[in-house]
Design an enzyme around this catalytic site. Structure first.
Site, PDB file in Angstrom:
ATOM      1  N   GLU A 250       6.835  32.619 -36.460  1.00  0.00           N
ATOM      2  CA  GLU A 250       5.787  33.425 -37.121  1.00  0.00           C
ATOM      3  C   GLU A 250       4.453  33.274 -36.401  1.00  0.00           C
ATOM      4  O   GLU A 250       3.573  34.116 -36.528  1.00  0.00           O
ATOM      5  CB  GLU A 250       5.674  33.050 -38.604  1.00  0.00           C
ATOM      6  CG  GLU A 250       4.883  31.792 -38.934  1.00  0.00           C
ATOM      7  CD  GLU A 250       5.656  30.492 -38.713  1.00  0.00           C
ATOM      8  OE1 GLU A 250       6.772  30.537 -38.160  1.00  0.00           O
ATOM      9  OE2 GLU A 250       5.130  29.420 -39.081  1.00  0.00           O
TER      10      GLU A 250
ATOM     11  N   HIS B 219       7.687  27.605 -34.292  1.00  0.00           N
ATOM     12  CA  HIS B 219       7.260  28.544 -35.332  1.00  0.00           C
ATOM     13  C   HIS B 219       7.290  29.982 -34.827  1.00  0.00           C
ATOM     14  O   HIS B 219       6.301  30.440 -34.255  1.00  0.00           O
ATOM     15  CB  HIS B 219       5.823  28.227 -35.740  1.00  0.00           C
ATOM     16  CG  HIS B 219       5.666  26.986 -36.547  1.00  0.00           C
ATOM     17  ND1 HIS B 219       5.633  26.988 -37.916  1.00  0.00           N
ATOM     18  CD2 HIS B 219       5.512  25.696 -36.170  1.00  0.00           C
ATOM     19  CE1 HIS B 219       5.466  25.754 -38.364  1.00  0.00           C
ATOM     20  NE2 HIS B 219       5.383  24.947 -37.315  1.00  0.00           N
TER      21      HIS B 219
ATOM     22  N   CYS C 145      10.469  24.546 -39.007  1.00  0.00           N
ATOM     23  CA  CYS C 145       9.705  23.308 -38.971  1.00  0.00           C
ATOM     24  C   CYS C 145       9.997  22.443 -40.201  1.00  0.00           C
ATOM     25  O   CYS C 145      11.065  21.879 -40.321  1.00  0.00           O
ATOM     26  CB  CYS C 145       8.217  23.627 -38.830  1.00  0.00           C
ATOM     27  SG  CYS C 145       7.250  22.199 -38.320  1.00  0.00           S
TER      28      CYS C 145
END
Lengths: 736, 257
Positions: free
Chosen positions: B205, B203, B86
């Site tokens: 994560e 993302h 990002c």
């Protein structure tokens, strides 16, 4: 001698002024007058509301910190505490929607991290005028972007809240922001200035001329000249706030802080006087040392500026240097501007001259409290007498169903929440749009559930009931996630308290909330009162907004918001009554905002919630959803729309009441539970044991939403069509 | 394997990325402070999401001047693995470690939602654990994720298979609707010519555990680990984990004074 115009500009009465003179033993200078004016404003001093707020229960099993600090604190086990609070930023958000809303977020975030907590979630309750008016759209768009711009950059997820539309909010939009933080239970920081001789340190952004008298502005009605007040709105810098957060948490973790207070409303004035007053100390500061963004600021401006992203810290002299090192690591200023004194006075010097010398306790504790006259408005009784007209014979309920789902109050709010980062920190396990948002607590099985609730139409028809229902519904939302409520924060949005009718609405609503909180045995840990939500004599509906947090023992048990599998049993807990007063249906079909607000019986409400929680705990529930605006039919539709597989339902009802009331009535204390067929009996047995009315009303499946009433098919719509109506409604207003 | 997560002022997915790598993938992970110039001998540098320097001026435009970026450039040119997520992707573009630029999303709004991305090239260090054309559900959260590059560059990226991930629908189709931010050629993830620097708007994560809705992001982290272990000769050391809600800065405190 201060003249009448100066007093009027400061929103102080002659009596209040005379009282100030008596307290300090002389005429105040202009700066001192400014200090009293802002600290004794409705916004900071709670002068009209104090006598009523005492009615809230403020004790509870899990309570660590109740009202009076920056935020409430509850013990959630595992050595952790939840810190939460709600604030309004209504007035600034009308004047300058983006910055007004953004700094509303910034302010409440600081309230949370000043206590040693890391903000982990934001929820907001928004109320705008109807979206068919361009001005309302621009306010809505600005507010949502402002919340998004600030919260996203700061890195706190905005996980839930509510959005409603009504003409009473066209010139008085409501922006209430609630923040939830997590702290180590044994490391909560308070606004204290202890230890005579200790250093008073200013940290964060520089002081500018922005936001001077913001709190006073929020304490008066708006008139036609309101647009000129724009310079009173502050400008936010979320990047600086993020640095401030990390730096503050770091100095706290390193044991470098004795007391800390954010500079929110009333800025330096509020933080210096409150910290000293709470510690029976005084403070001596040198205004020349306050970092300033603009040249030539005078003491009045420095003391009353509401520039954002600033904090005041008190620590011992030997810790000043290590503290400054941490702030400089985060590229922030930390300047010693004075010291703690013994004399309980606030003394400030400017260019070597003593310009402020006032007793802190007079400023903080002696704000006059008013028991203003109350009088029930005539319309309340008139509206309650309203008789709901009979159902028009040609009314197509199947069509009404579709329209209700698309009404902006009920329709999908994804247009709003997809502009918010609702996932950062990766704890959000129930996404926005469900009854309650849930965060997991990493490393434990537990979840933190939270919700914001309030129905201002009910409160308009019956403020006490409106207050009660707001609490009940918030708890019901938590129950649908399997959570038991722990603590409450509230934001009370009303018109001009100097009008007896408004004061009556306030008193009634507070009594309702207090009663409900006692019923649910949950303490009020703090909150905010916002009066003067009134423009040119037009007040908003009384709008109490309740923020309630609760705990889920095992996040694995949390049901979905939508249907999950074919042929599962749909169970209705609670009773369908013939109640249409204050309903969305009445508004939509009959264009009436009248009638009686729904009844609320605490005993059945609590048992319904308990059955729901028990069933969830026993892992019997696949989907849970509470009934609110739009009633049973809309609740079922929502479960279907939120079904990942697009599952429909078929429900058969036989209640001996009007079909429209059955479908769309908003009777309280009802929850839909969906279970595998083999488990339905267990849920019914559980309900029987707790004397809760419950029955299987139908099953999930198919591609249609179908409802029968007494062998007549009254709703029959394809899932896709209803879903589109639900999803496209709000974005439709913003299409260019 | 040792990961380093860079902390810029304004990074806000630093702890999330740390959590996914250390606690979920069980790899040793350290924070790298932007003012430092020591990469602490990490095997892979991750530039996390957030709003470095408030994204003032332009997303990622200021962060590229942080002292640590000079070291990261050296590390990358020596073949070290660099993943920008990002805001990290935006910084890599600004730093010239990846070609092209980001424009504001096509609807001019911040977008936070689950999207689907498709693995276009599964022969890279960042995608090898996935199948070609495999569809992953991973969230996005950005304002400026609308990838732009001039036509000749786009043609080159296509030809050299540098487009590793593209936005698609749940069935892997490249529909206009699925390309939510308006990126050219549906670009969601891009690798450099040498194949050691990846920029990714979604993302991973945020999609590394089922409880938060998806664990498809593990494919990306696992690819890096597989690649590294193969290169380093099958070492499979797992780091211990201490999972606890992040309140104060995790020890060791981020950054030196």
């Amino acid at each position: 001698m201060i003249d009448d115009k100066t007093l009027a500009d400061h929103n102080l009465t002659r009596d209040e002024y005379d009282f100030i003179v008596k307290l300090i033993g002389r005429e105040p200078n202009l700066t001192e007058l400014g200090i009293f004016s802002v600290m004794w404003s409705e916004h900071c001093g709670y002068k009209s509301s104090k006598v009523y707020l005492k009615k809230f229960p403020t004790k509870g099993k899990y309570l660590i910190q109740g009202p009076g600090e920056n935020a409430g604190v509850m013990d959630i086990g595992d050595g952790l505490a939840v810190v939460f609070k709600i604030e309004s930023h209504n007035h600034p958000s009308y004047l300058e929607p983006y910055q007004g809303a953004a700094t509303g977020v910034g302010g409440i975030l600081r309230d949370i991290f000043t206590m040693g907590a890391r903000p982990v979630a934001v929820l907001d309750s928004l109320r705008f005028g109807p979206l068919d008016k361009p001005k309302n759209r621009s306010v809505a768009e600005g507010v949502v972007s402002g919340i998004s711009g600030y919260g996203n950059a700061f890195g706190v997820p905005t996980v839930g809240g509510e959005v409603y539309f009504h003409d009473c909010y066209s010139q008085n939009p409501l922006v209430n922001v609630c923040c939830v933080g997590l702290a180590e239970k044994d490391r909560i920081f308070l606004a204290r200035a202890q230890g005579v001789g200790n250093a008073v340190i200013y940290v964060g952004a520089k002081t500018g001329r922005d936001g001077i008298h913001g709190a006073t502005m929020a304490s008066a009605e708006f008139g036609k000249e309101t647009e000129q007040k724009r310079p009173n709105v502050q400008v936010g810098d979320p990047f600086k706030e993020k640095l401030l957060l990390e730096a503050c948490l770091e100095v706290m973790a390193k044991g470098l802080v004795i007391g800390i207070q954010d500079m929110g409303a009333a800025g330096l004035t509020c933080s210096t006087t409150e910290m000293a007053a709470k510690s029976d100390t005084g403070m001596e500061i040198n205004l020349d040392l306050v970092p300033q963004r603009e040249e030539g600021m005078n003491p009045y401006e420095i003391m009353l500026s509401e520039s954002q992203e600033r904090m005041l810290i008190v620590t011992s002299q030997d810790k000043v240097k290590p503290l400054q090192d941490v702030f400089s690591k985060w590229d922030l200023e930390a300047v010693v501007i004075g010291k703690v004194t013994e004399d309980e006075q606030l003394k400030a010097y400017f260019h070597g001259e003593l310009v402020i010398d006032i007793p802190v306790k007079a400023v903080v504790d002696l704000c006059p409290a008013y028991r203003r006259p109350v009088e029930a408005p005539a319309f309340v009784r008139r509206l309650a007498r309203f008789k709901v007209p009979g159902m028009p014979p040609d009314l197509d309920l199947n069509q009404v169903f579709l329209q209700l789902v698309a009404s902006p109050d009920i329709a999908d709010k994804q247009w709003v929440f997809r502009q918010y980062d609702h996932m950062v920190q990766i704890n959000t396990i129930v996404l926005p749009g469900a009854d309650a948002a849930v965060l997991r607590l990493k490393g434990t099985k537990k979840g933190l559930a939270m919700t914001l609730d309030g129905n201002s139409l009910y409160a308009y028809l019956n403020p006490k009931r409106g207050g009660e229902i707001a609490v009940a519904e918030a708890c019901r939302n938590l129950a649908c996630a399997g959570a038991a409520p722990m603590g409450v924060t509230n934001c009370l949005n009303f018109g001009n308290p100097e009008k007896p009718e408004i004061m009556w609405q306030f008193k009634e609503a507070v009594e309702g909330i207090a009663r409900a909180c006692r019923q649910f045995d949950i303490p009020v840990t703090g909150g905010n009162v916002s009066f003067y939500n009134e423009t040119e004599g037009q007040a908003v509906f009384p709008t109490p907004v309740l923020g309630i947090v609760g705990l889920v023992d095992d996040v694995a048990t949390i049901p979905a918001a939508g249907f999950r599998g074919e042929r599962e049993a749909i169970i209705l807990l609670g009773e369908n009554k013939e109640e249409l007063g204050g309903s969305e249906y009445l508004k939509l079909v009959f264009d009436q905002e009248k009638g009686k607000a729904p009844e609320l019986d605490f005993r059945s409400e609590k048992s319904v919630q308990e059955v729901c929680r028990q069933a969830i705990k026993q892992k019997l529930v696949r989907t849970a959803h509470d009934l609110s605006e739009g009633g049973l039919a809309v609740a079922l539709a929502e479960c279907s729309i939120k079904s990942k597989k697009g599952l429909g339902f078929e429900v058969k009802l036989n209640d001996p009441i009007r079909t429209d009331a059955l479908l769309f009535g908003e009777s309280q204390s009802r929850i839909i539970l969906v279970a595998k067929e083999k488990n339905a009996g267990k849920i019914l047995a559980l309900a029987r044991k707790m004397k809760v009315k419950a029955k299987v009303i139908g099953k999930t499946g198919g591609k249609k939403m179908v409802i029968w009433h007494r062998k007549k098919k009254v709703v029959d719509q394809p899932v896709e069509l209803v879903r589109d109506a639900f999803k496209n409604s709000i974005p439709g207003y913003f299409k260019v | 394997m040792k990961f380093g997560v860079v902390v810029f002022p304004g990074s806000n997915c630093d702890y999330d990325t740390f959590h996914a790598l250390q606690n979920v993938m069980e790899q040793e992970t350290v924070f790298l402070w932007h003012k430092d110039s020591d990469l602490q001998q990490v095997d892979c540098v991750v530039l996390p999401g957030g709003f470095s320097y408030g994204d003032y001026l332009r997303s990622g435009a200021i962060a590229r001047f942080s002292p640590i970026m000079a070291e990261i450039k050296k590390f990358a040119s020596a073949g070290g693995l660099v993943l920008g997520i990002c805001n990290g992707f935006q910084i890599l573009l600004e730093a010239g470690l990846l070609p092209g630029a980001m424009l504001t999303n096509k609807n001019l709004k911040f977008l936070c939602q689950h999207v689907y991305i498709k693995i276009e090239n599964n022969k890279t260090a960042f995608s090898r654990a996935g199948r070609k054309s495999q569809v992953l559900s991973i969230p996005i959260a950005h304002f400026d994720g609308n990838y732009y590059a001039p036509p000749e560059l786009l043609a080159q990226l296509e030809e050299r298979k540098q487009i590793v991930f593209r936005y698609c629908d749940g069935n892997g189709r490249l529909t206009e609707e699925a390309n939510v931010n308006g990126s050219l050629h549906h670009i969601a993830g891009l690798i450099n010519e040498q194949g050691n620097v990846l920029g990714l708007m979604p993302h991973p994560e945020r999609a590394s555990e089922k409880i938060v809705g998806s664990d498809d992001g593990q494919v990306i982290f696992q690819s890096i680990i597989d690649y590294w272990e193969k290169k380093a000769g099958g070492r499979k050391k797992k780091a211990g984990k201490t999972v606890r809600p992040v309140v104060s800065p995790l020890p060791p405190l981020v950054g030196s004074l």
